[in-house]
Design a protein around this motif. Sequence first.
Motif, short mmCIF file in Angstrom:
data_model
loop_
_atom_site.label_atom_id
_atom_site.label_comp_id
_atom_site.label_asym_id
_atom_site.label_seq_id
_atom_site.Cartn_x
_atom_site.Cartn_y
_atom_site.Cartn_z
N ALA A 419 45.36 16.07 -18.27
CA ALA A 419 45.80 17.35 -17.70
C ALA A 419 44.59 18.22 -17.35
CB ALA A 419 46.71 18.08 -18.70
N ASN A 420 43.57 18.22 -18.20
CA ASN A 420 42.36 18.99 -17.92
C ASN A 420 41.66 18.46 -16.66
OD1 ASN A 420 40.26 20.74 -18.10
ND2 ASN A 420 39.24 19.74 -19.80
N LEU A 421 41.61 17.14 -16.59
CA LEU A 421 40.97 16.54 -15.42
C LEU A 421 41.76 16.81 -14.14
CD1 LEU A 421 39.85 13.08 -16.88
CD2 LEU A 421 38.40 15.03 -16.29
N VAL A 422 43.13 16.87 -14.30
CA VAL A 422 43.95 17.18 -13.11
C VAL A 422 43.67 18.58 -12.63
CG1 VAL A 422 46.32 17.59 -12.35
CG2 VAL A 422 45.76 15.49 -13.59
N GLY A 423 43.54 19.55 -13.56
CA GLY A 423 43.21 20.92 -13.17
C GLY A 423 41.86 21.01 -12.50
N GLN A 424 40.87 20.33 -13.13
CA GLN A 424 39.56 20.34 -12.50
C GLN A 424 39.59 19.68 -11.11
OE1 GLN A 424 36.79 18.51 -15.16
NE2 GLN A 424 37.06 20.03 -16.81
N ARG A 429 39.46 19.59 -5.45
CA ARG A 429 40.10 19.08 -4.25
C ARG A 429 40.30 20.19 -3.22
NH1 ARG A 429 45.30 18.37 -2.32
NH2 ARG A 429 46.17 19.45 -4.10
N THR A 430 40.64 21.42 -3.71
CA THR A 430 40.80 22.55 -2.79
C THR A 430 39.49 22.83 -2.05
OG1 THR A 430 42.45 23.48 -4.28
CG2 THR A 430 41.50 24.94 -2.61
N ARG A 431 38.41 22.85 -2.83
CA ARG A 431 37.12 23.09 -2.19
C ARG A 431 36.75 21.97 -1.22
NH1 ARG A 431 32.12 21.60 -3.54
NH2 ARG A 431 32.81 20.74 -5.54
N LEU A 432 37.05 20.72 -1.62
CA LEU A 432 36.75 19.58 -0.75
C LEU A 432 37.60 19.60 0.51
CD1 LEU A 432 36.35 16.66 -3.30
CD2 LEU A 432 34.54 17.84 -2.04
N GLN A 433 38.88 20.04 0.36
CA GLN A 433 39.73 20.13 1.54
C GLN A 433 39.20 21.16 2.54
OE1 GLN A 433 43.70 20.85 0.21
NE2 GLN A 433 44.15 18.68 -0.20
#
Length: 631
Positions: A419-424, A429-433
Amino acid sequence: MEEVDRILIHSLRTCGTEVPEEVQSVRQFNTELIVEAVVRCLRVINPSLGANLSHTLPPGMSARFRIGTSLAQACQDLGYSGEIGYQTFLYSSEPDIRALLIFLAEKLPRDSQEDAHQPAGKSAVLQRDIASEIKRQLSVLWVPPSCRTLTLQRAQSSFRLHRFHSHSLSMAGDPSVKSVPVERKEYWVKYLPCINVQLPHVPSLAASLLERNTSELSAVQEWEAEWKSQGLASRLSSEDYRSRKRQRLQKRIQDQLRQSSQLAENQTPSSSSQDLLEMLRAFNVEGGIDHKKGSRFTHAQKFTHQQDPERLQEQMQRAAENFPKKDTQDVDAEHQELSSLQQQIDVLEKEIQELSESTKLLQLTLTQATREVTEHRQHCGEKENAVRLKKRAVELLPDADNNLVKLQALVDASSLRMANLVGQWETHRTRLQEDYRELTQAHQEREDESSRWMKEAKDLYDKIRGAADEAKRKEELYKQLVSEYESLPREVSRAAYTQRILEIVSNIKKQKEEITKILSDTKDLQKEINNLTGKVDRTFVVTDELVFKDAKKDEPVRKAYKYLAALHENCSQLIQTIEDTGTILREIRDLEEQIETETAKKTLSNLQKILEDYKAIKQENTLLMGRVSEP
């Protein structure tokens, strides 16, 4: 009109009209020449109009009238607005014919149109000569073979016809190019045979030249198509693109040769071929050829690619010089020894071939066995992994409860970490998008800019090509004009033409000055006449008033008043008479000009021709009626 008539006659001769040399003016044209000139011009201007018209007049008058009517209709279809009919051609007048010929000469295809659709330069001269030769040969009647003369046998027999069979030609390049080696230039100059010597048959020369020219043109067109499709897309210059293509081709050739060499070196010969290798080394010691172990194909390939022909020839000459001269017995013994060695070589070659075939078979067997071993090893590795997993599961069975608690704790910890990794990952991913969108937009902009630059480059290339074609066309036109200028007669020098032009210009200038002077004098005279007329009218009005006042009182003054009125009336009549005389003189001059025009129309001669044609038509009608009345 002389200059105009000369220009018209020159234009008619260029259209194919056979104007005699003694004809220098339109006034000298007869009916046959007028009809021929008009038909030739119509054929050049619009072949569909002049194709069905004959340039010669038939003997019958009715047929002549039909031809004249057809010519008049064709000229009207072209847009001639003047008065025209069959009488224009059969009963011609100089002004009408000159106006018609000027109209047709203006309709002829001129510089830009002819140059756009016809070749120029030497090709135009060649095509013109070919057309004239074909026309001359077509004008000769066909004669049976038994009745032909020597000239007709050469012109109409088929013994000079040959099949189209081409051969490859070796032609010299441009020696001014710096990239060409000196040896190749020397070969071109000293040793390259002529083209006619390279061919086994002389009649195949034209076919070979045509084939080579076609291949060169197709190569140029293929290069242009490749440059437009791939060269421009690579964003390289033409030289860089050529060099890169040449490097890729050389690399592919080197890779193929390296692979072939490695395959040949891997096939090592057996011990039975060592004697042959030693013997070949002994024979090639002076040549400096190092034969490594390998197959016969490998040695032949290395010998072929590594040995220079000139160096081999020098080595053979050196070996021939080093060998001392021997007598006949030694030579025979050597020949026998060489024959025995050759037999041994043949036997060894057969053994080498058999061994190479067995080696190939063993190589195939070894390859198949290696593949099977690899498959068995992969299968064993999979089974070992399955056994290892089952072994670990069996070891955990005795303490199952504790192991389950530990496993559950590991699963929970893994879930939290997941779950922590999913949040990170969501943050990342937002920044990469966003970065991806920016990069995509920038890439799209660059693609659009590249497409725009590509389109501009193609347009520029098309413009360059069009400009090059235009320059080439103008260069050919310049050469053609130079050749025509050189072929012009040199009887009259340019200085005479220049002097004549200057005289014409000076005469025109003098005429303009005289006309301007006459106009100014006429204006001054008209102004003076107007002033005098006004002055006379004013004087008469003043005198009339003064005399009229005194005439009421004195009888002599009354008579003077009557004389004054009569004088004024007579003067007015005199002025009117002078004006009428000037008008009559102008009308006389106009009538004289009309008389000259009518005289130029040859009305009397045309009326005489009409009477003769009328009599001829009556005779034809009489003959036709007689034929009809005959049973």
